[in-house]
Motif scaffolding. Sequence first.
Motif, PDB file in Angstrom:
ATOM      1  N   VAL A 383       0.866  -1.178   0.000  1.00 57.45           N
ATOM      2  CA  VAL A 383       0.000   0.000   0.000  1.00 57.45           C
ATOM      3  C   VAL A 383       0.903   1.228   0.000  1.00 57.45           C
ATOM      4  O   VAL A 383       1.769   1.364   0.879  1.00 57.45           O
ATOM      5  CB  VAL A 383      -0.915   0.032   1.251  1.00 57.45           C
ATOM      6  CG1 VAL A 383      -1.758   1.291   1.255  1.00 57.45           C
ATOM      7  CG2 VAL A 383      -1.791  -1.202   1.305  1.00 57.45           C
ATOM      8  N   ALA A 384       0.739   2.109  -0.975  1.00 51.21           N
ATOM      9  CA  ALA A 384       1.481   3.366  -0.952  1.00 51.21           C
ATOM     10  C   ALA A 384       1.114   4.136   0.308  1.00 51.21           C
ATOM     11  O   ALA A 384      -0.040   4.102   0.761  1.00 51.21           O
ATOM     12  CB  ALA A 384       1.172   4.190  -2.196  1.00 51.21           C
ATOM     13  N   MET A 385       2.085   4.809   0.878  1.00 53.45           N
ATOM     14  CA  MET A 385       1.822   5.558   2.108  1.00 53.45           C
ATOM     15  C   MET A 385       0.639   6.501   1.939  1.00 53.45           C
ATOM     16  O   MET A 385      -0.164   6.692   2.860  1.00 53.45           O
ATOM     17  CB  MET A 385       3.073   6.343   2.507  1.00 53.45           C
ATOM     18  CG  MET A 385       2.961   7.057   3.847  1.00 53.45           C
ATOM     19  SD  MET A 385       4.415   8.062   4.190  1.00 53.45           S
ATOM     20  CE  MET A 385       4.153   9.433   3.036  1.00 53.45           C
ATOM     21  N   THR A 386       0.501   7.060   0.760  1.00 54.45           N
ATOM     22  CA  THR A 386      -0.607   7.984   0.499  1.00 54.45           C
ATOM     23  C   THR A 386      -1.966   7.290   0.533  1.00 54.45           C
ATOM     24  O   THR A 386      -2.995   7.945   0.669  1.00 54.45           O
ATOM     25  CB  THR A 386      -0.422   8.651  -0.875  1.00 54.45           C
ATOM     26  OG1 THR A 386      -0.234   7.622  -1.862  1.00 54.45           O
ATOM     27  CG2 THR A 386       0.794   9.567  -0.876  1.00 54.45           C
ATOM     28  N   ASP A 387      -1.979   5.959   0.422  1.00 58.15           N
ATOM     29  CA  ASP A 387      -3.235   5.201   0.378  1.00 58.15           C
ATOM     30  C   ASP A 387      -3.540   4.465   1.673  1.00 58.15           C
ATOM     31  O   ASP A 387      -4.531   3.735   1.753  1.00 58.15           O
ATOM     32  CB  ASP A 387      -3.195   4.172  -0.772  1.00 58.15           C
ATOM     33  CG  ASP A 387      -3.228   4.819  -2.140  1.00 58.15           C
ATOM     34  OD1 ASP A 387      -3.745   5.945  -2.234  1.00 58.15           O
ATOM     35  OD2 ASP A 387      -2.735   4.202  -3.093  1.00 58.15           O
TER      36      ASP A 387
END
Length: 888
Positions: A383-387
Motif C-alpha cells: 500500500v502506498a503511504m498515500t493510500d
Amino acid sequence: MSLNTFNAKKTLSVGNKQYEYYSLPEAQGLGDISRLPVTLKILLENLLRFEDDNTVKAADIKALAGWADNAPAAEEIAFRPARVLMQDFTGVPGVADLAAMRSAVVDAGLDPNIINPLSPVDLVIDHSVMVDKFGTDESFDENVALEMQRNGERYRFLRWGQTAFENFSVVPPGTGICHQVNLEYLAKAVWTKEEDGKTVAYPDTLVGTDSHTTMINGLGVLGWGVGGIEAEAAMLGQPISMLIPEVVGFKLTGSVGEGITATDVVLVVVEMLRAKGVVGKFVEFYGAGLDNLSLADQATIANMAPEYGATCGFFPIDSETLNYLRLTNRDPDTVALVEAYCKAQGIFRDENTVDPVYTDTLELDLSTVVPSLAGPKRPQDRVAMTDLKRAFSEALELYGRQKPASVDVPGEDYKLTDGDVVIAAITSCTNTSNPAVMLGAGLVAQKALAKGLKVKPWVKTSLAPGSKVVTEYLEATNLQEALDDLGFNLVGYGCTTCIGNSGPLPEHISSAIESNDLVVASVLSGNRNFEGRVHQEVRTNWLASPPLVVAYALAGTTSIDLSSEPIGQDQNGNDVMLADIWPSNQEIRDVVDQVSVAMFDRQYADVFTGPPAWQAIEVDSGGTYGWEDSTYIKQPPFFAVGGDQTQSIGVNGARILAVLGDSVTTDHISPAGAIQPDSPAGHYLQQAGVDVKEFNSYGSRRGNHEVMMRGTFANIRIRNEMVPSLEGGYTKHIPSGDEISIYDAAVRYAGEGTPLVVIGGKEYGTGSSRDWAAKGTRLLGVKAVLVESFERIHRSNLIGMGVLPLQFKAGDSRQSLGLTGDEIIDVQLPDGATETPRQEIKVVIHRADGSEQTVMVDSRLDTDNEIAYYKSGGILQYVLNNLVAAAA
C-alpha cells in the motif's frame, strides 16, 4: 572425491597461496555455459565437486550445463550445501532429534558418535527474547533476565549440544539475529577446507532452518530456508534433492529518489514477484541498477524471498561485495580469494558482464518506487503511504464497521480508536541489518524531538537491533539518545515483534481493545504480518521501514495520510508535516559513512562467549542427553533403530480432520505465539504444574512434542470450513457431530483407529519454514494432505515426516467436489502401478449418503529420493537406518 569426468579440477594461485578448485570455464564437454545464470553456475560447480556416479552422475551435470537449451528441465539433482544455519526456535527440535537419534543408537548397542553433523552448523539464539519491558533504559537488562529465567532448560540443552556434537557451534543469546550475524560475520562468500593435503576452494552455500536464510543471497551466497527436518538430513550428509529450477531474472535500472528506502523497494519487489508467480523458482537480480544499491540494500531485498515466494533472491558478487567484506572485518586473504575465485569462475559481476539467459524476466526502474507499507495481513499486499488511510478503512469494513469506533482508556485522559497504532517496533533481520534505514530512523527521531513531537501514549515502542554493531553506530552518531527519548529504547537483540514475541500490551490498552472489540494496528519493520502473528489482540499489521515506524508512532494512527496531513504540532502549535522531519538522502549518507571496520572488529571479537548467565550454565559432558522431566525438552517419538521402511502410498477409511481455504500459512498450522490458558496446550501445561504466567511461547517449547502437537492447527485466526460458525482450531468429529478442538478430535480418532487427511486450497503452507507444521500434522494422525497447491518448504517437510502430499488436478478443488468434511477418503495407487515421482493417484470419496466418487490427483513426491524418504516414514528415520546399517 569427485570422479572429475569433465577434467574440471584445477589450481588457483592467490598471493602466495595455492587452491584446488573445480573450474567452470575449463571443464570439458559441457558446451557454452557462459550465459548460465550465476545461481546455476554455483549448482553446477557443486555437482562437479561431488560427482560420484551415484548421487551425482555425469548425466546430471550435462543436464544442468545444458539448462538454457532444455529449460524448464525436469531432471533431479543432488545439492550439498557447505554449511547449515539454525536459529533456536527451529534449532532446538533439530538438536533434540539428533539427541534422540543418539539415544536410539545407544539402545541398539552402537556408538552414539556415529550421529554427528558432517557439515559445519551454526545455531544462533535469537528468537527467545520477548518485549516484556519497554520504553526505559532498563528494558534490555530486564528482558534479558526474563529470557534467561524462562529458557533455562532450553539453554542448558543447547549448551550440552555445543559440547556433545562436532562441527556444531552456538552463538549465545543477546548477540544478534541469525541472518544478520550470518551476513556480518559467519559467511565467507567463498569457503575452503583441507582435503588430501590440499586447500579446496568452493562457493559458500548453505541451507537454514529459517525462511529468511535467503538474506545471505545479498552477499552472493546461494542459500535458502528449509525445514529443520531437511536441514538435519543435510547435516548428516544427505544431499538435498531438487529439480533443476527455473530462474527468473529481475532487472533493476535507475536509482531511488529522495526519501526512498530499501524497505520501499523490497515491498514493490515482493508485490511484483508475487503477481508474476515465482513459487519454487530462483530469482536472480541483474542490471545497472545494482550499481546504485548498497550491499545492505541488496540483503534487504534478498531477505524477503519467502514473501515473494521464490526459493532464493540472488545478487551476484561484485565490487560492492568486496567492499562490504572489508567493512565487516573479514580476513584480507578471504577477500582476495573471493575476488580471484569468482573472476576465475565467471561469476563476478562488473561492467563487462553479459546478461545471463533466464526462464523469464521482469524489470523495475528504481526511480518509480514510492514510500510504501504492506498489510494489513500479508506482506505482498503493498500500500502506498498515500493510500494507507483508505486501505485501513477498507480493512475495517471487513470487520463489519463502516466508521471507526472509540473507547475511553481506563485511568487515562485519552481515547483509543480503531486504526490506532498500539505497537511500533523497529525489529527484524530485514531492516536492522541496514545502516541506512536504522540511522534514518534515528534522524527522524532527532528531528521530531527538535520540533517538540512525542510518541502517542498508547503506543508500545521497541528497538531490537539485529546485532550489537547497530547499537554501536547508533550511539556513535548520538542517534540512540534521540530514539531513547521517544521510547525506542533497546529491548534486546533478536527477532522480537516480527515473530510474535511482542510481549503483552499494557493492561489498560488491552482492556480498552477488548471492551469494544477495537481493530487496532501495529507498524513494524519486519517481514511477516500474518493474522495472529504479531499480537493476538492486534488485527491489522503493517510492514514499514524503520523511519516510518517512528513516524507512525508519532502520529499514533494508521487512519492518516502522512503525505498531506500533519504528523503533529510543534512547541508553538504549528503543524509539523512528515517532510519536516524526514532526513535527506545526503544526511543519511553522512551518518552511514561513520560506520567503521573497528565496530565489527569489537563486536564480533568474542561472539561465541555469551553473557555471564550463559557461561554459568552447567551441563553434562556425556555423549547422550539425560532426558529430564521437562516441559521444554522431551525425547522426540520419531526414531527407532530398524524402523519400518515399507510405508506405501495409500490410506483407507480416512476421516477429514479439517477443510481449509487458500493461503493457509505455517503460522496457521504450526504452533506460534502465545499459549492460551484455555487451549489443549494450556491445559497440558497447567496439569504439569506450570503457572500461566510461566507458559512462555510455543516457539520456546518446540522441544516438547506434547505441547506442540496440542498447538497444531490451533491458531486463533484459522478457519475450518467444517465448523463455519467458529474461528480458531476447531473441527467436527464424525460421525458424532461434536464440535471440539482439532487436537481433541485427533485423539478421539486415534482411539477409534481412524486415519486422517487434511483438505486445503491454494498456496498451502506459505510462510516460515516451520518443521512443526509437518511434525504436528503427523503426530495428530494425518496420513495425507490434499490441496490445490503447496508452498515449497512445507511440501518437503510433510514428506520429511512421512505425510503424503497430494495435489488436485487443475479444475478440481474442495469446492468443485463439494467436500464438506463428512466424507470418508481412500487414497490408492491405480491398479498395477508402481511408486514413481509425481504420478497420478486415485482418491475415492465416500459420501454420507452412500454415494461414491473417484478423482485422480497428483502425488507430490517429486523425486526418487522423496519416495525413499516417505517409504521410510520420514527423512530422519531414513538417515538413521542407513547410518546404523553402515555401522553394524
